[in-house]
Write a protein that holds these residues in place. Structure first.
Motif, PDB file in Angstrom:
ATOM      1  N   LEU A  33       0.859  -1.161   0.037  1.00 26.47           N
ATOM      2  CA  LEU A  33       0.000   0.060  -0.067  1.00 26.47           C
ATOM      3  C   LEU A  33       0.869   1.210  -0.106  1.00 26.47           C
ATOM      4  CD1 LEU A  33      -2.803  -1.013   2.498  1.00 26.47           C
ATOM      5  CD2 LEU A  33      -2.649  -1.211   0.134  1.00 26.47           C
ATOM      6  N   GLU A  34       2.000   1.181   0.727  1.00 32.48           N
ATOM      7  CA  GLU A  34       2.734   2.267   0.806  1.00 32.48           C
ATOM      8  C   GLU A  34       3.344   2.771  -0.422  1.00 32.48           C
ATOM      9  OE1 GLU A  34       3.672   4.647   2.984  1.00 32.48           O
ATOM     10  OE2 GLU A  34       2.843   3.811   4.841  1.00 32.48           O
ATOM     11  N   ALA A  35       3.389   1.890  -1.229  1.00 33.98           N
ATOM     12  CA  ALA A  35       4.227   1.943  -2.884  1.00 33.98           C
ATOM     13  C   ALA A  35       3.130   2.489  -3.757  1.00 33.98           C
ATOM     14  CB  ALA A  35       4.623   0.439  -3.318  1.00 33.98           C
ATOM     15  N   GLY A  36       1.957   2.889  -3.083  1.00 34.53           N
ATOM     16  CA  GLY A  36       0.684   3.301  -3.968  1.00 34.53           C
ATOM     17  C   GLY A  36       0.169   2.093  -4.900  1.00 34.53           C
ATOM     18  N   ILE A  37       0.116   1.069  -4.632  1.00 32.62           N
ATOM     19  CA  ILE A  37      -0.545  -0.177  -5.077  1.00 32.62           C
ATOM     20  C   ILE A  37      -1.812  -0.431  -4.279  1.00 32.62           C
ATOM     21  CG2 ILE A  37      -0.146  -2.411  -6.125  1.00 32.62           C
ATOM     22  CD1 ILE A  37       1.867  -0.543  -7.090  1.00 32.62           C
ATOM     23  N   GLU A  38      -2.857  -0.417  -4.894  1.00 33.78           N
ATOM     24  CA  GLU A  38      -4.198  -0.728  -4.338  1.00 33.78           C
ATOM     25  C   GLU A  38      -4.225  -2.257  -4.340  1.00 33.78           C
ATOM     26  OE1 GLU A  38      -8.663   0.021  -4.952  1.00 33.78           O
ATOM     27  OE2 GLU A  38      -7.284   1.054  -6.336  1.00 33.78           O
ATOM     28  N   ILE A  39      -5.040  -2.701  -3.179  1.00 34.60           N
ATOM     29  CA  ILE A  39      -5.246  -4.362  -3.099  1.00 34.60           C
ATOM     30  C   ILE A  39      -6.446  -4.407  -3.053  1.00 34.60           C
ATOM     31  CG2 ILE A  39      -4.910  -6.417  -1.733  1.00 34.60           C
ATOM     32  CD1 ILE A  39      -2.441  -5.241  -0.556  1.00 34.60           C
ATOM     33  N   VAL A  40      -6.962  -5.408  -4.161  1.00 36.22           N
ATOM     34  CA  VAL A  40      -8.575  -5.620  -4.057  1.00 36.22           C
ATOM     35  C   VAL A  40      -8.635  -7.156  -3.753  1.00 36.22           C
ATOM     36  CG1 VAL A  40     -10.303  -5.946  -5.618  1.00 36.22           C
ATOM     37  CG2 VAL A  40      -8.800  -3.853  -5.741  1.00 36.22           C
ATOM     38  N   THR A  81      -6.396   0.607   0.097  1.00 33.03           N
ATOM     39  CA  THR A  81      -5.419   1.679  -0.236  1.00 33.03           C
ATOM     40  C   THR A  81      -4.691   2.253   0.959  1.00 33.03           C
ATOM     41  OG1 THR A  81      -7.034   3.658  -0.490  1.00 33.03           O
ATOM     42  CG2 THR A  81      -6.667   2.179  -2.285  1.00 33.03           C
ATOM     43  N   LYS A  82      -3.735   3.006   0.765  1.00 32.90           N
ATOM     44  CA  LYS A  82      -3.111   3.702   1.755  1.00 32.90           C
ATOM     45  C   LYS A  82      -4.034   4.682   2.484  1.00 32.90           C
ATOM     46  CE  LYS A  82       1.208   6.558   2.411  1.00 32.90           C
ATOM     47  NZ  LYS A  82       2.105   7.229   2.046  1.00 32.90           N
ATOM     48  N   GLU A  83      -4.562   5.389   1.706  1.00 33.89           N
ATOM     49  CA  GLU A  83      -5.592   6.392   2.300  1.00 33.89           C
ATOM     50  C   GLU A  83      -6.778   5.693   2.799  1.00 33.89           C
ATOM     51  OE1 GLU A  83      -4.363   6.083  -1.010  1.00 33.89           O
ATOM     52  OE2 GLU A  83      -2.981   7.983  -0.975  1.00 33.89           O
ATOM     53  N   SER A  84      -7.095   4.726   2.308  1.00 32.49           N
ATOM     54  CA  SER A  84      -8.675   4.269   3.099  1.00 32.49           C
ATOM     55  C   SER A  84      -8.101   3.448   4.389  1.00 32.49           C
ATOM     56  CB  SER A  84      -9.285   3.048   2.019  1.00 32.49           C
ATOM     57  OG  SER A  84      -8.035   1.929   2.045  1.00 32.49           O
ATOM     58  N   VAL A  85      -6.844   2.721   4.470  1.00 34.37           N
ATOM     59  CA  VAL A  85      -6.340   2.368   5.789  1.00 34.37           C
ATOM     60  C   VAL A  85      -6.051   3.229   6.811  1.00 34.37           C
ATOM     61  CG1 VAL A  85      -4.889   0.934   6.962  1.00 34.37           C
ATOM     62  CG2 VAL A  85      -5.714   0.224   4.718  1.00 34.37           C
ATOM     63  N   ASN A  86      -5.707   4.574   6.174  1.00 39.74           N
ATOM     64  CA  ASN A  86      -5.222   5.469   7.184  1.00 39.74           C
ATOM     65  C   ASN A  86      -6.324   6.283   7.623  1.00 39.74           C
ATOM     66  OD1 ASN A  86      -2.602   5.594   7.389  1.00 39.74           O
ATOM     67  ND2 ASN A  86      -2.228   6.362   5.290  1.00 39.74           N
TER      68      ASN A  86
END
Length: 582
Positions: A108-115, A124-129
């Motif tokens: 996620l930190e690398a800007g990769i989204e996991i589905v 995403t990094k943003e959704s988890v934060n």
């Protein structure tokens, strides 16, 4: 267009037989199509799929396709904004929650989204934060996945350990070597008498200086039934039998990882009926190793042909005499048929003396000459045989120690199993120390026996052959060797153009290797496509030479020059096998 990387993982190859692979691939394809994403199923030519790789200890991240993907992220070859598609988070990792979360967060930190496709959840990094529930959900899934795998792993290991402990009462599996059958009523393995006799014959021939090619040829020409579906005996299969410790009654559990067969712990003793004695097994395997060592060296000058009066032409029956063609490389000494020299119709080609001696010396090193002279086994031969057995036993114990160390290091064992392995390892270490002392004592006894052995009665023909090289100008030394040869060998016959059947060729045959090296067109061709080709048959003709040695005792030995193998020619399987015309 957003790039969507589809990652698939299955813990075992058996899952390929089910629906898991199709389901995971279909989920990725459908979701990428729904979102209008570019679906990517490989990276750097490698499929993004780990089949038969567990995620419990993060092997998929260190050795598998996931590791390749993670490396590509670090090196910037997976662009920010890309998507990683997985069926569930447990496809990525089943390691401890902290290890799994570190891997998850690094993606996620690398800007990769996991589905996760099973529940259509986006991370995403943003959704988890911004949404702690996403964080707690992901950690909870990782913790549950690890816990399930740990419990399952412990149960499987405990079940396997129980099976191992009960193996002598109840077989773990019905799989068995070809010389055994399984009785459903008694739940025991039973020897197949005729096949056991064949296995014993193979070991006997191997110990008595018969090479793999010679054994295969003898079994095929004697029409001995092949084990399994094959039509002919092949060297590779014969070697497997000789090296298979199942003949000692041992069973070695194995598993498959990445299409590679690996040992699981130690072998189980007394699992199968033992059909070969341990000393016999060790001697046969020592003989296989010994025959791989070639003899080299230039021979003497003063007594040029130590085989004088013993060598005959196999084509016409006349004697082969020494012919000096001058200085090498074009010249040199050769053995030539006397009928050919006088143009009496014999077409036997000349044999280079150096090549002929190299071939004979290699096989003479394996002969107990004192036994041939006196009919009794020399004490030195007995001592050397005992030393080879001790050395093979020590090698086997050292191999067991290495396997135990590998198992302890790589497997997550329960405490009881680990303690048992350590106890067995200590036992093997102690046995190795005792065997080393016995080998040292044996070496001293052998040296003492050599010191008191009379020169002409020495069982070790190697001494004579070494003397012929070290004292190449010493007429009397080479004359002494000639006298010993005359005393033990009645006749040596040279022959050529022995037909070789197509099925007898293997990839490691000298003529095959040489032919492929010389003719690039055939380098990648299938073996069966050219072994009957005229060009190959003409090329292979020099390999079709063999030598027959007849001893004063009546025994005969056939030596195939091209394959550098030999066997005695008086084998029999006994009355039980007369139906095979042996």
């Amino acid at each position: 267009m957003i790039k969507a990387y589809s990652y698939i993982r299955m813990s075992t190859e058996q899952q390929l037989k089910g629906d898991s692979l199709r389901r995971q691939k279909e989920l990725s394809a459908n979701y990428a199509k729904l979102k209008n994403w570019e679906l990517i199923e490989s990276i750097e030519g490698r499929d993004l799929a780990d089949i038969g790789i567990s995620a419990l200890h993060s092997k998929n991240a260190t050795e598998g396709a996931l590791g390749t993907f993670l490396t590509a992220i670090k090196e910037g070859r997976v662009v920010t904004g890309s998507v990683l598609l997985v069926e569930n988070l447990d496809r990525l990792s089943r390691a401890s929650a902290l290890t799994a979360f570190n891997q998850f967060s690094s993606i996620l930190e690398a800007g990769i989204e996991i589905v996760t496709l099973s529940d259509k959840k986006h991370y995403t990094k943003e959704s988890v934060n911004s949404n702690f529930s996403d964080l707690f959900i992901s950690i909870g899934i990782m913790f549950r996945s690890n816990e399930e795998s740990e419990i399952k792993s412990k149960r499987l290991k405990a079940a396997w350990e129980n099976k191992r402990n009960a193996a002598q009462q109840k077989p773990i599996t019905r799989c068995r070597p070809a010389w055994l059958d399984y009785d459903e009523r008694s739940k025991k393995f039973l020897p197949l008498k005729k096949r056991v006799e064949i296995v014993k014959l193979i070991f006997e021939m191997c110990i008595s200086t018969c090479g793999l090619y010679g054994i295969a040829r003898y079994l095929n020409e004697s029409h001995v039934p092949v084990f399994g579906r094959g039509k002919f005996w092949h060297r590779s299969y014969i070697k497997k039998i000789i090296c298979n410790r199942s003949v000692l009654g041992e069973f070695q559990p194995m598993t498959t990882e990445n299409n590679i067969r690996k040992y699981i712990g130690e072998s189980i003793n007394n699992y199968y009926p033992q059909i070969i004695k341990e000393d016999t097994f060790l001697l046969a395997n020592a003989a296989l190793v010994q025959r791989n060592k070639a003899d080299k060296g230039r021979k003497g000058k003063s007594f040029s042909n130590i085989f004088t009066g013993l060598v005959y032409c196999g084509a016409c029956g006349s004697k082969m005499t020494l012919k000096n063609r001058g200085m090498p490389p074009k010249g040199g000494k050769s053995l030539c048929c006397t009928n050919k020299q006088v143009s009496a119709g014999c077409m036997m080609p000349e044999w280079k003396l150096a090549e002929f001696e190299n071939i004979l010396f290699k096989h003479l090193r394996e002969i107990n000459f004192s036994s041939l002279i006196s009919g009794e086994k020399n004490p030195l031969a007995t001592l050397e045989e005992q030393q080879r057995v001790l050395q093979e036993k020590k090698n086997n114990r050292e191999m067991n120690i290495e396997r135990i160390l590998t198992t302890i290091e790589n497997e997550d064992l329960i405490d009881r199993a680990k303690k048992e392995l350590i106890l067995r390892m200590n036992q093997y270490v102690s046995e190795c120390e005792n065997l080393s002392k016995l080998i040292e004592d044996s070496a001293q006894k052998i040296q003492q026996e050599k010191d008191i052995t009379i020169y002409f009665e020495s069982v070790n023909m190697n001494n004579f052959l070494d003397l012929s090289k070290n004292k190449e100008d010493d007429y009397y030394t080479r004359s002494a060797i000639h006298q010993l040869l005359v005393k033990t060998i009645k006749k040596i016959t040279l022959l050529q153009e022995v037909e070789k059947y197509p099925y007898e060729y293997d990839e490691d045959d000298k003529e095959i290797i040489s032919f492929r090296a010389k003719y690039q067109f055939y380098r990648n061709e299938n073996l069966s496509s050219f072994v009957e080709n005229k060009d190959f048959l003409r090329f292979a003709l020099p390999f079709r030479r063999y030598i027959t040695v007849k001893y004063t005792t009546g025994e005969e030995r056939q030596i195939w020059c091209g394959d550098d193998t030999s066997h005695l020619g008086n084998w029999s399987l006994g009355g039980a096998y007369m139906q095979y015309n042996l």
